[in-house]
Design a protein around this motif. Sequence first.
Motif, short mmCIF file in Angstrom:
data_model
loop_
_atom_site.label_atom_id
_atom_site.label_comp_id
_atom_site.label_asym_id
_atom_site.label_seq_id
_atom_site.Cartn_x
_atom_site.Cartn_y
_atom_site.Cartn_z
N PHE A 192 61.53 29.04 43.44
CA PHE A 192 61.79 30.02 43.26
C PHE A 192 61.95 30.36 41.72
CE2 PHE A 192 62.39 30.74 47.61
CZ PHE A 192 61.34 30.76 47.84
N LEU A 193 63.16 28.87 41.13
CA LEU A 193 63.71 29.37 39.90
C LEU A 193 63.62 28.01 38.99
CD1 LEU A 193 65.65 31.35 37.48
CD2 LEU A 193 67.48 29.81 39.07
N VAL A 194 63.28 28.32 37.91
CA VAL A 194 62.84 26.39 36.94
C VAL A 194 64.04 26.86 36.00
CG1 VAL A 194 61.97 25.46 35.32
CG2 VAL A 194 60.46 26.87 37.68
N GLN A 195 65.47 26.10 35.62
CA GLN A 195 66.51 26.58 34.62
C GLN A 195 66.06 25.24 33.60
OE1 GLN A 195 69.61 26.90 37.22
NE2 GLN A 195 70.29 28.19 36.38
N LEU A 196 66.23 25.24 32.65
CA LEU A 196 66.30 24.38 31.39
C LEU A 196 66.89 23.99 30.67
CD1 LEU A 196 61.61 25.20 30.10
CD2 LEU A 196 63.08 23.25 32.30
N SER A 197 67.09 22.67 30.40
CA SER A 197 68.16 22.30 28.89
C SER A 197 68.04 21.35 28.82
CB SER A 197 69.39 23.09 29.84
OG SER A 197 70.05 22.49 30.58
N ASP A 198 68.66 20.90 27.52
CA ASP A 198 68.84 19.54 27.11
C ASP A 198 70.04 19.17 26.87
OD1 ASP A 198 67.74 16.51 26.51
OD2 ASP A 198 66.21 17.26 25.00
N PHE A 199 70.22 18.18 26.43
CA PHE A 199 71.75 17.54 26.47
C PHE A 199 71.43 16.27 25.02
CE2 PHE A 199 70.34 15.02 29.54
CZ PHE A 199 71.11 14.27 29.78
N MET A 200 72.26 15.85 24.20
CA MET A 200 72.71 15.39 23.50
C MET A 200 72.39 13.34 23.10
SD MET A 200 71.57 17.59 20.75
CE MET A 200 71.98 18.02 19.74
N TRP A 201 72.41 13.35 24.44
CA TRP A 201 72.78 11.58 24.62
C TRP A 201 72.01 10.93 25.56
CZ3 TRP A 201 76.55 14.64 23.46
CH2 TRP A 201 77.52 14.76 24.69
N PRO A 221 66.17 24.19 25.29
CA PRO A 221 64.90 23.32 25.23
C PRO A 221 64.74 23.24 23.40
CG PRO A 221 64.60 24.53 27.09
CD PRO A 221 66.17 25.08 26.73
N GLY A 222 64.14 22.02 23.76
CA GLY A 222 63.36 21.45 22.38
C GLY A 222 64.68 21.43 21.43
N GLU A 223 66.13 21.05 20.84
CA GLU A 223 67.30 21.04 20.19
C GLU A 223 67.59 19.46 21.07
OE1 GLU A 223 69.13 25.39 19.61
OE2 GLU A 223 70.20 24.14 20.55
N GLY A 224 67.76 18.81 21.79
CA GLY A 224 67.78 17.18 22.36
C GLY A 224 67.11 16.38 22.00
N VAL A 225 67.60 15.34 22.64
CA VAL A 225 66.54 13.77 22.80
C VAL A 225 65.93 13.98 24.14
CG1 VAL A 225 68.98 13.05 21.29
CG2 VAL A 225 69.10 12.93 24.43
N HIS A 226 65.72 14.57 25.20
CA HIS A 226 65.48 14.82 26.27
C HIS A 226 64.15 15.58 25.57
CE1 HIS A 226 69.07 13.49 27.35
NE2 HIS A 226 68.40 12.76 27.75
N SER A 227 63.38 16.10 24.44
CA SER A 227 62.35 17.00 24.38
C SER A 227 60.78 16.56 25.37
CB SER A 227 62.34 17.09 23.06
OG SER A 227 63.26 17.67 22.94
#
Length: 292
Positions: A192-201, A221-227
Amino acid sequence: MNLLDGYGMDTITMAGTLEAKLAAMKGAGFSQVMLMARDLVTHPGGVDAAVQAVRASGMRPTGFQVLRDFEGLSGHLHSYKLDIAKAMLEMCAATGSKVLLACSSTSRHATQDLDQIAADLKKLAMLAVPLGIKVAYEALSWGRTVNEFPTSWDVVCRADCPNLGIGIDSFHIFAAKTPLDAIEELDPSKIFLVQLSDFMWQETPTFEERMTTARTFRVFPGEGVHSEQLADLVLRLDRIGYRGDYSFEVFNDDYQQLPLATVAERARKSATWLHQDVLHKSAPLPAWTRAH
């Protein structure tokens, strides 16, 4: 058609008034917004004025958050949380949101019995039926019993309720290092929902570190180390047939200190990366985005 219609921002990412946040998002080309209860209850004009601001903006609510520590309780605690849930559902409905986000419990007072957890979530979903609301159950990576999305999916399957599904949050998947192969087991109609984010480590080995990072230093998304993993996640969801919304849930103390237009532009670039470089959509983005 605005090809950013499938992407939205979360109000938590920005500082300022609700009206200013909505205007910045819309100015960047977004047409949907993930709302929080505090957007309504802290509005100077009250809940009704906040609801009117959302409606006047023309922005479609992606969903409404967040009901915490609801499931697995008993006695007076269960009754208390039922009252909270009813109030949250009423606010969710007032904004026109069709999805209420419920996060897995972190309470030591909650049972670890998955059948009881499922029964409580089914009760919540039944309360939402008359309001036309779906409940998205999300696994927090520091949840007491449910802390990975395969377990939240197990609970949703046990509950077997049409308007109860799961919420996927990339942060919690990467923080818990959950294998993405389990995506293949999901029914896309129940996401019902997909929330996206990344982080730097790469590592968040303890619950405390996960909570601190989640609440203060997520990035788009695209800014962190898990792209690479994030792209893999989105592609897997696309392959199984998920065609719902992607919302950027980015808690970031630095972004709270930047101009709203600057933050919204970063989100627009993230959506462009997902649209063009990850999903390889053939249709071009609108002219206003190419001009930037």
